[in-house]
Structures are given as structure tokens and as C-alpha cells.
Scaffold this motif. Structure first.
Motif, short mmCIF file in Angstrom:
data_model
loop_
_atom_site.label_atom_id
_atom_site.label_comp_id
_atom_site.label_asym_id
_atom_site.label_seq_id
_atom_site.Cartn_x
_atom_site.Cartn_y
_atom_site.Cartn_z
N GLN A 163 -67.13 -9.10 -50.67
CA GLN A 163 -67.35 -8.63 -52.04
C GLN A 163 -68.09 -7.29 -51.99
OE1 GLN A 163 -69.62 -11.64 -54.01
NE2 GLN A 163 -71.46 -11.29 -52.79
N PRO A 164 -67.95 -6.47 -53.04
CA PRO A 164 -68.72 -5.23 -53.09
C PRO A 164 -70.21 -5.56 -53.02
CG PRO A 164 -67.04 -5.26 -54.79
CD PRO A 164 -67.09 -6.64 -54.23
N ASP A 165 -70.88 -4.97 -52.09
CA ASP A 165 -72.28 -5.31 -51.87
C ASP A 165 -73.04 -4.06 -51.42
OD1 ASP A 165 -74.53 -6.92 -51.72
OD2 ASP A 165 -73.54 -8.48 -50.54
N TYR A 166 -74.32 -4.23 -51.20
CA TYR A 166 -75.17 -3.14 -50.72
C TYR A 166 -75.09 -3.16 -49.20
CZ TYR A 166 -79.28 -0.08 -50.46
OH TYR A 166 -80.13 0.97 -50.24
N VAL A 167 -74.36 -2.18 -48.63
CA VAL A 167 -74.12 -2.15 -47.18
C VAL A 167 -74.54 -0.79 -46.65
CG1 VAL A 167 -72.44 -2.45 -45.33
CG2 VAL A 167 -72.15 -3.71 -47.47
N ASP A 168 -75.41 -0.80 -45.65
CA ASP A 168 -75.86 0.44 -44.99
C ASP A 168 -76.33 1.49 -46.01
OD1 ASP A 168 -75.37 -0.70 -42.58
OD2 ASP A 168 -73.55 0.42 -42.14
N GLY A 169 -77.08 1.04 -46.99
CA GLY A 169 -77.71 1.97 -47.93
C GLY A 169 -76.86 2.41 -49.09
N VAL A 170 -75.65 1.83 -49.24
CA VAL A 170 -74.76 2.22 -50.34
C VAL A 170 -74.35 0.98 -51.12
CG1 VAL A 170 -72.60 3.35 -50.97
CG2 VAL A 170 -73.88 4.14 -48.96
N GLN A 171 -74.49 1.03 -52.44
CA GLN A 171 -74.00 -0.06 -53.29
C GLN A 171 -72.52 0.17 -53.54
OE1 GLN A 171 -75.48 -3.01 -54.62
NE2 GLN A 171 -73.27 -3.30 -54.90
N LEU A 172 -71.69 -0.65 -52.92
CA LEU A 172 -70.25 -0.51 -53.06
C LEU A 172 -69.79 -1.14 -54.37
CD1 LEU A 172 -69.17 -1.38 -49.40
CD2 LEU A 172 -69.60 0.87 -50.40
N GLN A 173 -68.73 -0.58 -54.95
CA GLN A 173 -68.12 -1.10 -56.16
C GLN A 173 -66.71 -1.63 -55.90
OE1 GLN A 173 -69.63 -1.32 -59.17
NE2 GLN A 173 -71.50 -0.50 -58.27
N LEU A 174 -66.10 -1.16 -54.83
CA LEU A 174 -64.71 -1.54 -54.53
C LEU A 174 -64.57 -1.67 -53.02
CD1 LEU A 174 -61.49 -0.02 -56.03
CD2 LEU A 174 -61.80 0.01 -53.56
N VAL A 175 -63.97 -2.78 -52.56
CA VAL A 175 -63.69 -2.98 -51.14
C VAL A 175 -62.22 -3.35 -50.99
CG1 VAL A 175 -66.03 -3.54 -50.41
CG2 VAL A 175 -64.57 -5.36 -51.31
N SER A 176 -61.55 -2.71 -50.02
CA SER A 176 -60.12 -2.92 -49.83
C SER A 176 -59.83 -3.05 -48.34
CB SER A 176 -59.34 -1.73 -50.41
OG SER A 176 -57.96 -1.87 -50.20
N MET A 177 -59.38 -4.24 -47.92
CA MET A 177 -59.15 -4.50 -46.51
C MET A 177 -57.92 -3.76 -46.01
SD MET A 177 -60.16 -5.98 -43.78
CE MET A 177 -61.35 -7.21 -44.32
N GLY A 178 -58.02 -3.18 -44.82
CA GLY A 178 -56.88 -2.56 -44.17
C GLY A 178 -56.05 -3.58 -43.41
N THR A 179 -54.88 -3.16 -42.97
CA THR A 179 -54.01 -4.06 -42.21
C THR A 179 -54.45 -4.12 -40.75
OG1 THR A 179 -52.42 -2.31 -41.71
CG2 THR A 179 -52.06 -3.57 -43.72
N GLY A 180 -54.22 -5.27 -40.13
CA GLY A 180 -54.48 -5.44 -38.70
C GLY A 180 -55.88 -5.90 -38.39
N MET A 181 -56.07 -6.30 -37.13
CA MET A 181 -57.39 -6.63 -36.60
C MET A 181 -57.32 -6.47 -35.09
SD MET A 181 -57.62 -10.82 -36.94
CE MET A 181 -57.13 -10.89 -38.67
N ILE A 182 -58.48 -6.29 -34.47
CA ILE A 182 -58.54 -6.16 -33.02
C ILE A 182 -59.51 -7.19 -32.47
CG2 ILE A 182 -57.99 -3.70 -33.14
CD1 ILE A 182 -60.95 -3.14 -32.42
N ARG A 183 -59.30 -7.56 -31.21
CA ARG A 183 -60.18 -8.52 -30.55
C ARG A 183 -60.97 -7.82 -29.46
NH1 ARG A 183 -58.47 -14.11 -27.27
NH2 ARG A 183 -60.56 -14.52 -26.42
#
Length: 481
Positions: A309-329
Motif C-alpha cells: 500500500q502507499p506508505d511512508y518509505v525512505d522519507g517519502v509519503q507515497l500516494q501511488l504504488v504500481s508493481m512492475g512485471t517479473g521478479m528475481i531470486r
């Protein structure tokens, strides 16, 4: 049951009548961190909310879009070995402000998804699906580009679909069906997720041309997708009235059998009397990321609680989060990447008409690309709390000789494993009394019985596994040869 790793995505493995005080738990990432800030001049107004990551011979390659100070769009690349520290390679493919020492590709591919294609010849193993030629109805649609190494791309001029999804596509080669599965934004009637399945991704895709084109941008512009393709995920009565599904971001999970994950952006529109005064325009609101699971990529179980969810991350209050495609291990962890904005969906449209506001935002911290880290197989688990629980599987015919577990037994927890026959009776040599309790956190825990008996003795016979657990999370079971 075939050899391989199996996840608890649904009730397929569990005998509910012989299971008590154990629940299925969907687990959000255990770590969120910003890994790329919009620091270059061609990123002055931040990142566009689509990105893709692939892993190629130990190098992670992150494809992303960016706005410069004039709101021109650029398609860019970053690379990393560990998935946490990223650099922008000098591709020397595109001139920007008199220099080619940048990471910009020489073409625009913003609504784009990159994936590795194991079914393609070596010179086409990198695939890029993207929208081109908008808004020309004679040419606009979905196109394919291919590459041997993910840097130098050959663009095909064949229009695969004469509609523009207006969002990021996601795709994969599915070895089980021997088809490509492509997921696109479709309207039904709200923003939903459609699926196309084709044996040859380089040939125009079939669609139902009896469906009247949906002209959301006007009759003289290309249509978008509505019901021309099968809809596999849509908002329903479990969603608030003003929630729509903006992206799909489907991933065929390669580290387990029959596992598909999707991370759709749930678009919470500022509509209706309680919210309309918040809207910057008629297409404004916030995103959070949800989690959906599937055994076949067609039938989905979508969780309504926010996975990110949009949250306070690394000093920034996010309003919108959008996941990209793919993942790595990387070792026992999985990394995914999402774009985070400190503003809502409608803000970039404001920049088109209000240059003063655009200049003001140029001075702000505009978020960036963030890494969401999860445990291997960690999206779903079967959990027992302080009240001891029992999980019993349905009868399985095992072909492997060794049982391994992805399991986390907490500090005050304990877990045991017994093997039962199909009727539910403990098999001598494989009982709880023959087992040393598990008190460990391992993604690859080998199960052994003190009796000296081995699982291969039961190969080809119907058995059940019974776990007795306390303060334990069981993520996966694996049978190996």
C-alpha cells in the motif's frame, strides 16, 4: 504427486476434515526500500508507473520509463548484480541534449512489458510487448520487439492486436500448455484483465471482432480493449464501487509446480460525493498492489487486502504504488520492483496545462523505483499460532525419494512430520515418535526419520503427510529424487 516444489495456494493439497487450528496466510513483503531515484535530467519529473525486471546470467535488468522536465517520455535500462544496488549503463544508443552517454533506448516503449522467452531462438530470447502508433486507428495497437541480449532491439512492424490496452502488458511462455499467455487491460465495463493465449507470439492474435470497438478517446482515435478477449480478472461485489484493476503483472512462478502470481494495481478512483472534491480531474485516485494466485493462469483468487500500500518509505509519503512485471531470486529471497509516486494518478495531466505546477514539482522528491523483498515461496503459507495445530494432506502418490520443506519455526515453536496411509493411519517407522522435532528456519529443510526408514520405500503408494505445528509457518513441500 510429481517431484518438485508445491505451494499452498488453495485447498488442493489440504484435507480440511483432518486439519485444525491451521490457516492459510497471505504474506506481504518483509522489506521495502528505494533502489533507484529519478536523478538524471531525463528523469526530472520522475518515473512512469510501469517497469519490468528480468534476470539474465546473474545480472538483473530493469526496464523503466521516465519523464524529463518537458514531460517527454524515455525508455531506460538499469542493471544490478544483487538486485539492490543499481547502475545506469551507458548504452550510447540515443542522443539526449547533445550526448549519447545515457541509458536511454532510441525508441519510446512506455506501456511495455519485457520477458524472457525460453521458447524463442537465441536471437529473440528477450521479448518486449508494447503499444505503438497511438492514436492512429490504422496503425496503433500492440507490437512485439525482440533482442538477443536485451539492449539492441528489432521492432516488428506487424500489428498483433489493433487495439491499445492503455496499460502495461505482461506475458510468459507456459510450458504446460505450450502457449504464450498474454495479459492486457480490458474494460468489462470497468478496467479489468483480459487474457490472450497463442502458440506463436509473432502472428496476429485472434480476437472477437463481433464486439463493437470501445472508443474511450473518441471515434477518430484507436479503440481500446473491452470484451474482444476473455476476461480472467475483474472488479466484483467484494470490491468498493470505485475500484478498478489498472494493471495485471502476471508471473508464472518458476520455482514451484503449477503456480502463477499476479500483482494487479487496484485503482481507487476519486469518484462519488465523499471523494470527488479530492480529484484533480476526472481520472484521479491512488493505487495499491494486490496479490492474486492461480494454478493455471486463468482462474484466480485475488486478495482484497493491500499487498503493498502507499506508505511512508525512505522519507517519502507515497500516494501511488504500481508493481512492475517479473521478479528475481537471490539466494533465499525474491526481489520485485514497483514504482512509487508521492502524488496521485491525475497529477501528470495537470503538468500538461499548468507549467507553474510542473516547475514546482521539479523541486520535489518524486519517489522512485522500490524493491519489495519476500522469502522464497513466501507469498502464501499455512500457519499455526501458539495454539498447536494439525495439517493433513489429501492422499498423495509420491514419486520422489526425499521430502524437503520451506518452513519457519519461530523461537517458541515446534513442528513434526508423520506419514500416514490413505486411510489416515500412521505408517510404522514414519510416526511422530520416529521424528526429531523441527526447530529451524529453512527454505530447504530435509526431512528424516530416526527409524532409518526413507520415503523412497513408499514410492508409488498413496500416503498422507501430517504436520503438527506450533508457532510455525509452512510455505512449501518438495519431493526430490
Amino acid at each position: 504427486m510429481s517431484s518438485g516444489r508445491h505451494l499452498f495456494l488453495d485447498e488442493q493439497l489440504v484435507d480440511s476434515e483432518m486439519t485444525e487450528h491451521v490457516k492459510r496466510q497471505f504474506n506481504p513483503p518483509h522489506s521495502l526500500r528505494r533502489v533507484l531515484k529519478p536523478e538524471m535530467t531525463w528523469e526530472a519529473l520522475g518515473f512512469i508507473f510501469y517497469c519490468s525486471v528480468i534476470d539474465h546470467d546473474g545480472t538483473a535488468m530493469l526496464y523503466y520509463g521516465a519523464y524529463d522536465g518537458e514531460k517527454r517520455k524515455h525508455f531506460c535500462l538499469a542493471t544490478s548484480e544483487d538486485g539492490l544496488s543499481w547502475k545506469r549503463p551507458e548504452l550510447k544508443l540515443s542522443d539526449y541534449q547533445g550526448s549519447n552517454r545515457n541509458n536511454i533506448f532510441p525508441f519510446e516503449a512506455v506501456e511495455a512489458g519485457v520477458f524472457m522467452d525460453p521458447h524463442a531462438p537465441a536471437d529473440k530470447r528477450f521479448r518486449l510487448l508494447h503499444n505503438r502508433h497511438w492514436p492512429d486507428p490504422a496503425r496503433a495497437g500492440v507490437y512485439l520487439s525482440s533482442s538477443a541480449e536485451g539492449i539492441n532491439w528489432t521492432q516488428s512492424d506487424l500489428r498483433l492486436l489493433p487495439r491499445v490496452p492503455d496499460s502495461q502488458p505482461s506475458a510468459c511462455w507456459d510450458p504446460k500448455t505450450q502457449q504464450y499467455a498474454i495479459y492486457l487491460r480490458a474494460w468489462d465495463p470497468k478496467r479489468s484483465i483480459g487474457r490472450v493465449a497463442v502458440k506463436d507470439i509473432e502472428v496476429s492474435w485472434a480476437y472477437d471482432d463481433r464486439v463493437s470497438p470501445l472508443h474511450v478517446w473518441g471515434k477518430k482515435k484507436v479503440a481500446t480493449i473491452s470484451r474482444e478477449i476473455p476476461i480472467v480478472m475483474r472488479p466484483d461485489d467484494s470490491d468498493p464501487e470505485n475500484v478498478q484493476l489498472y494493471t495485471s503483472n502476471v508471473f508464472r512462478y518458476p520455482w514451484a509446480e503449477n503456480a502463477y502470481f499476479a500483482f494487479p494495481a487496484a485503482y481507487f478512483l476519486y469518484q462519488g460525493s465523499p471523494l470527488k472534491d479530492r480529484a484533480l480531474n476526472g481520472n484521479d485516485g491512488t493505487f495499491d498492489v494486490q496479490l492474486a494466485v492461480s494454478r493455471d493462469g486463468i482462474h484466480w483468487d485475488r486478495q482484497r487486502d493491500a499487498w503493498i500500500q502507499p506508505d511512508y518509505v525512505d522519507g517519502v509519503q507515497l500516494q501511488l504504488v504500481s508493481m512492475g512485471t517479473g521478479m528475481i531470486r537471490r539466494a533465499r529471497e525474491l526481489h520485485q520492483y514497483f514504482v512509487g509516486w508521492p502524488h496521485t494518478h491525475g497529477r501528470p495531466v495537470v503538468w500538461d496545462r499548468d507549467l507553474k505546477n510542473r516547475v514546482e514539482w521539479l523541486k520535489r522528491d518524486l519517489g522512485g523505483i522500490y524493491c519489495a523483498t519476500s522469502r522464497l515461496d513466501g507469498f502464501v503459507s499455512m500457519d499455526a499460532g501458539n495454539l498447536p495445530g494439525t495439517l493433513t494432506t489429501l492422499p498423495l502418490v509420491v514419486t520422489g525419494s526425499q521430502l524437503k520443506l520451506n518452513i519457519d519455526v519461530a523461537g517458541t515453536g515446534i513442528a513434526t512430520v508423520a506419514v500416514l496411509d490413505a486411510a489416515g493411519t500412521a505408517i510404522p517407522g514414519f510416526t511422530v515418535a520416529d521424528f526429531t522435532a523441527i526447530h529451524a528456519d529453512s527454505v530447504d529443510f530435509p526431512v528424516k526419520w530416526n527409524s532409518g526408514h526413507e520415503l523412497k520405500e513408499l514410492s508409488g503408494k498413496p500416503i498422507r503427510l501430517q504436520f503438527r505445528m506450533r508457532n510455525t509457518k509452512l510455505y512449501a513441500i518438495e519431493f526430490t529424487e
